[in-house]
Write a protein that holds these residues in place. Structure first.
Motif, PDB file in Angstrom:
ATOM      1  N   ILE A   5       1.349  -1.667  -0.281  1.00  0.00           N
ATOM      2  CA  ILE A   5       0.093  -0.280   0.443  1.00  0.00           C
ATOM      3  C   ILE A   5       0.758   1.242   0.182  1.00  0.00           C
ATOM      4  CG2 ILE A   5      -1.956   0.988   0.837  1.00  0.00           C
ATOM      5  CD1 ILE A   5      -2.590  -1.549   2.356  1.00  0.00           C
ATOM      6  N   GLY A   8       0.724   4.310   2.429  1.00  0.00           N
ATOM      7  CA  GLY A   8       0.535   3.736   3.256  1.00  0.00           C
ATOM      8  C   GLY A   8       0.223   3.986   5.219  1.00  0.00           C
ATOM      9  N   ARG A  12      -6.658   6.269   5.514  1.00  0.00           N
ATOM     10  CA  ARG A  12      -7.891   5.686   4.823  1.00  0.00           C
ATOM     11  C   ARG A  12      -7.466   3.905   5.069  1.00  0.00           C
ATOM     12  NH1 ARG A  12     -12.203   7.388   0.754  1.00  0.00           N
ATOM     13  NH2 ARG A  12     -10.940   7.814  -0.546  1.00  0.00           N
ATOM     14  N   VAL A  13      -6.084   4.076   4.843  1.00  0.00           N
ATOM     15  CA  VAL A  13      -5.494   2.217   5.108  1.00  0.00           C
ATOM     16  C   VAL A  13      -6.556   1.410   6.327  1.00  0.00           C
ATOM     17  CG1 VAL A  13      -3.794   1.151   5.609  1.00  0.00           C
ATOM     18  CG2 VAL A  13      -3.414   3.390   4.321  1.00  0.00           C
ATOM     19  N   VAL A  16      -8.682  -0.344   4.550  1.00  0.00           N
ATOM     20  CA  VAL A  16      -8.907  -1.497   3.649  1.00  0.00           C
ATOM     21  C   VAL A  16      -8.208  -2.478   4.409  1.00  0.00           C
ATOM     22  CG1 VAL A  16      -6.697  -2.485   1.683  1.00  0.00           C
ATOM     23  CG2 VAL A  16      -7.339   0.092   2.269  1.00  0.00           C
ATOM     24  N   TYR A  17      -7.716  -2.866   5.153  1.00  0.00           N
ATOM     25  CA  TYR A  17      -6.672  -3.862   6.265  1.00  0.00           C
ATOM     26  C   TYR A  17      -8.419  -4.269   6.960  1.00  0.00           C
ATOM     27  CZ  TYR A  17      -3.942  -6.117   9.611  1.00  0.00           C
ATOM     28  OH  TYR A  17      -3.363  -7.300  10.221  1.00  0.00           O
ATOM     29  N   LEU A  34       3.055  -1.157   3.986  1.00  0.00           N
ATOM     30  CA  LEU A  34       2.928  -0.374   3.777  1.00  0.00           C
ATOM     31  C   LEU A  34       3.944   1.083   3.751  1.00  0.00           C
ATOM     32  CD1 LEU A  34       0.842   0.083   7.383  1.00  0.00           C
ATOM     33  CD2 LEU A  34       0.196  -0.514   5.235  1.00  0.00           C
ATOM     34  N   ASP A  36       5.351   4.641   3.130  1.00  0.00           N
ATOM     35  CA  ASP A  36       5.091   7.024   3.035  1.00  0.00           C
ATOM     36  C   ASP A  36       6.763   7.431   3.131  1.00  0.00           C
ATOM     37  OD1 ASP A  36       2.221   7.994   3.679  1.00  0.00           O
ATOM     38  OD2 ASP A  36       3.246   8.761   4.181  1.00  0.00           O
ATOM     39  N   VAL A  45      -0.615   4.447  11.754  1.00  0.00           N
ATOM     40  CA  VAL A  45      -1.366   3.882  11.390  1.00  0.00           C
ATOM     41  C   VAL A  45      -0.976   2.484  11.283  1.00  0.00           C
ATOM     42  CG1 VAL A  45      -2.264   2.651   9.156  1.00  0.00           C
ATOM     43  CG2 VAL A  45      -2.572   5.159   9.212  1.00  0.00           C
ATOM     44  N   THR A  46      -0.066   2.041  11.927  1.00  0.00           N
ATOM     45  CA  THR A  46       0.244   0.299  12.170  1.00  0.00           C
ATOM     46  C   THR A  46      -0.103   0.111  13.334  1.00  0.00           C
ATOM     47  OG1 THR A  46       2.535   0.812  10.929  1.00  0.00           O
ATOM     48  CG2 THR A  46       2.683  -1.372  12.971  1.00  0.00           C
ATOM     49  N   ALA A  81      -2.224   5.027  -2.655  1.00  0.00           N
ATOM     50  CA  ALA A  81      -2.786   6.009  -2.529  1.00  0.00           C
ATOM     51  C   ALA A  81      -2.429   6.816  -2.108  1.00  0.00           C
ATOM     52  CB  ALA A  81      -4.032   4.699  -1.003  1.00  0.00           C
ATOM     53  N   GLU A 326     -13.267   0.795  -0.038  1.00  0.00           N
ATOM     54  CA  GLU A 326     -11.975  -0.750   0.316  1.00  0.00           C
ATOM     55  C   GLU A 326     -12.715  -1.924  -0.211  1.00  0.00           C
ATOM     56  OE1 GLU A 326     -14.720  -0.074   3.947  1.00  0.00           O
ATOM     57  OE2 GLU A 326     -13.625   1.092   2.385  1.00  0.00           O
TER      58      GLU A 326
END
Length: 446
Positions: A5, A8, A12-13, A16-17, A34, A36, A45-46, A81, A326
């Motif tokens: 991704i 990442g 909005r990630v 998807v996950y 991910l 970025d 995000v992680t 994205a 997603e």
């Protein structure tokens, strides 16, 4: 399978996950990488993804990296994205355009052109890297302006890049719901156009077109989002239901005025809102998933708020707050990876679908999807008024692509000046001056 991704660290990630967590079938994604440029956003995000996966024993493994080549190597699918310039760039897109009295929305009009001009060179570089490092990968493009960016990438990846958007899916779902269709998945949606510039011309259930029944009933027409935005009389005049983004064209003066009078533009609102979220994620004791959920709910509820206010449409229905891109992405990926044949509305190369456009033009239409990719279905021609808009906007997209290739400031001015929502060549020149002054990503224009 390995899914990479790009972007990442984007907000909005987790959508998807979350969709991947519900997939337990053979051939599913087992590794998510991910990528970025912002390590802090990746970390935030992680954390959200880790909380999402806490009670899922077979959750896909998640890794994060700021090295693009590392992220791409060995990928089976790549979700693109990215947001070049971040939300500060989007806010500037809006501000510069509104100062000239024209629309600054991120995909429509002057703002969309500015976003495209700084995004296309980056997207092309990504496409070239994918072709070199993961030649068998399929690229699913989320990056806006989705049709334009998909077309730029297709020049290097061919049909192995497919653009997606949840707007047509949401529109079809709302129409089906209003008409009482029990299973919207069984309805055939006759949708044709470009990304954020399309029309539903029919909705067939068991071979019968149910759209005329909707158009003939003012009460039904006024009961869902597009009916409230456009008004029953205008929808009956069109004989179709436009994508919500066409409100910027059909009611342009009202939309521009509403955006000018708003306390904040949409980009500035999201910039500040997401800054608060990412700042909160610096607290190791904060619940990442709870903070993300609260921020997302506010984001969805305020979507296109200015348009709804100018139209007197009121608040969005609760059923429309769930997004859905997603789900489209997962369905597309499954269809290709497992040869689970399905039909989806996607952004793909035209081939011979719309005779008014050449074969390489990326359009948004229903596609049959299988292990060999997405294949646009035959559709009836658009009416003249829609054909005019589609051809005009596609011509602008082509000027954006030519600008990205040449770096020509003159061609950039032409792209702005030819857009239906930019009403003066002098305004186009001032827009180019204004955007190059605030966007380092446009320094290539000479």
């Amino acid at each position: 399978m390995k899914l990479t991704i790009l972007g990442g660290g984007g907000f909005r990630v987790p959508l998807v996950y979350g969709a991947l967590l519900g997939d337990h079938a053979e051939g599913r994604v087992t590794q998510v990488v991910l990528h970025d440029l912002d390590a802090q956003r990746l970390s935030a995000v992680t954390r959200v993804l880790a909380e999402q996966a806490a009670d899922v024993p077979d959750a896909p493994e998640v890794a994060a990296t700021t090295d693009l080549d590392e992220a791409l190597r060995g990928a089976d699918f790549v979700f693109s994205a990215i947001r070049v310039g971040g939300l500060e760039g989007r806010a500037n897109d809006e501000r510069v355009a509104l100062a000239e009295g024209v629309l600054g929305q991120e995909t429509v009009g002057a703002g969309g052109i500015a976003y495209g001009l700084r995004t296309v060179p980056v997207a092309v570089d990504i496409a070239r890297r994918v072709a070199r490092l993961a030649p068998d990968a399929w690229v699913i493009n989320f990056t806006n302006p989705a049709g334009l960016v998909t077309e730029a990438m297709s020049r290097h990846l061919g049909d192995r890049v497919i653009g997606i958007c949840d707007s047509p899916v949401g529109l079809g779902r709302r129409i089906a719901r209003v008409l009482g269709v029990q299973n919207p998945a069984e309805a055939w949606i006759d949708y044709v156009g470009l990304n954020h510039l399309g029309w539903v011309r029919g909705l067939r259930v068991a071979g019968r077109d149910e759209l005329p029944r909707l158009l003939a009933d003012p009460g039904l027409l006024g009961s869902f989002e597009e009916g409230k935005l456009f008004g029953a009389d205008w929808l009956r005049s069109l004989g179709a239901i436009p994508n919500e983004y066409l409100h910027y064209y059909y009611f342009n003066r009202e939309a521009v005025r509403a955006y000018q009078e708003a306390e904040q533009t949409r980009g500035a609102f999201l910039r500040d809102q997401q800054a608060r979220f990412y700042a909160e994620m610096r607290n190791p004791d904060a619940s990442a998933l709870k903070a993300w959920d609260a921020t997302r709910a506010e984001r969805e509820a305020t979507y296109m708020a200015e348009n709804r206010e100018s139209a007197g449409a009121g608040e969005r229905d609760a059923d429309d707050l769930s997004g859905g891109y997603e789900k489209v992405a997962l369905a597309l990926m499954r269809a290709i990876a497992r040869d689970e044949r399905t039909t989806l509305i996607l952004n793909v190369r035209n081939r011979s679908t719309l005779s008014v456009l050449d074969s390489e033009a990326v359009i948004e239409v229903p596609c049959l999807v299988d292990a060999n990719g997405a294949h646009p279905v035959a559709v009836d021609p658009l009416p003249d008024h829609a054909t005019g808009l589609v051809c005009a906007v596609k011509a602008v997209e082509r000027e954006v692509l030519a600008t990205a290739d040449s770096g020509s400031r003159t061609t950039a001015v032409k792209a702005f000046a030819l857009h239906p929502l930019v009403d003066s060549v002098n305004v186009a020149r001032r827009l180019v001056d204004g955007y190059t002054a605030v966007h380092p990503g446009l320094s290539y224009l000479k």
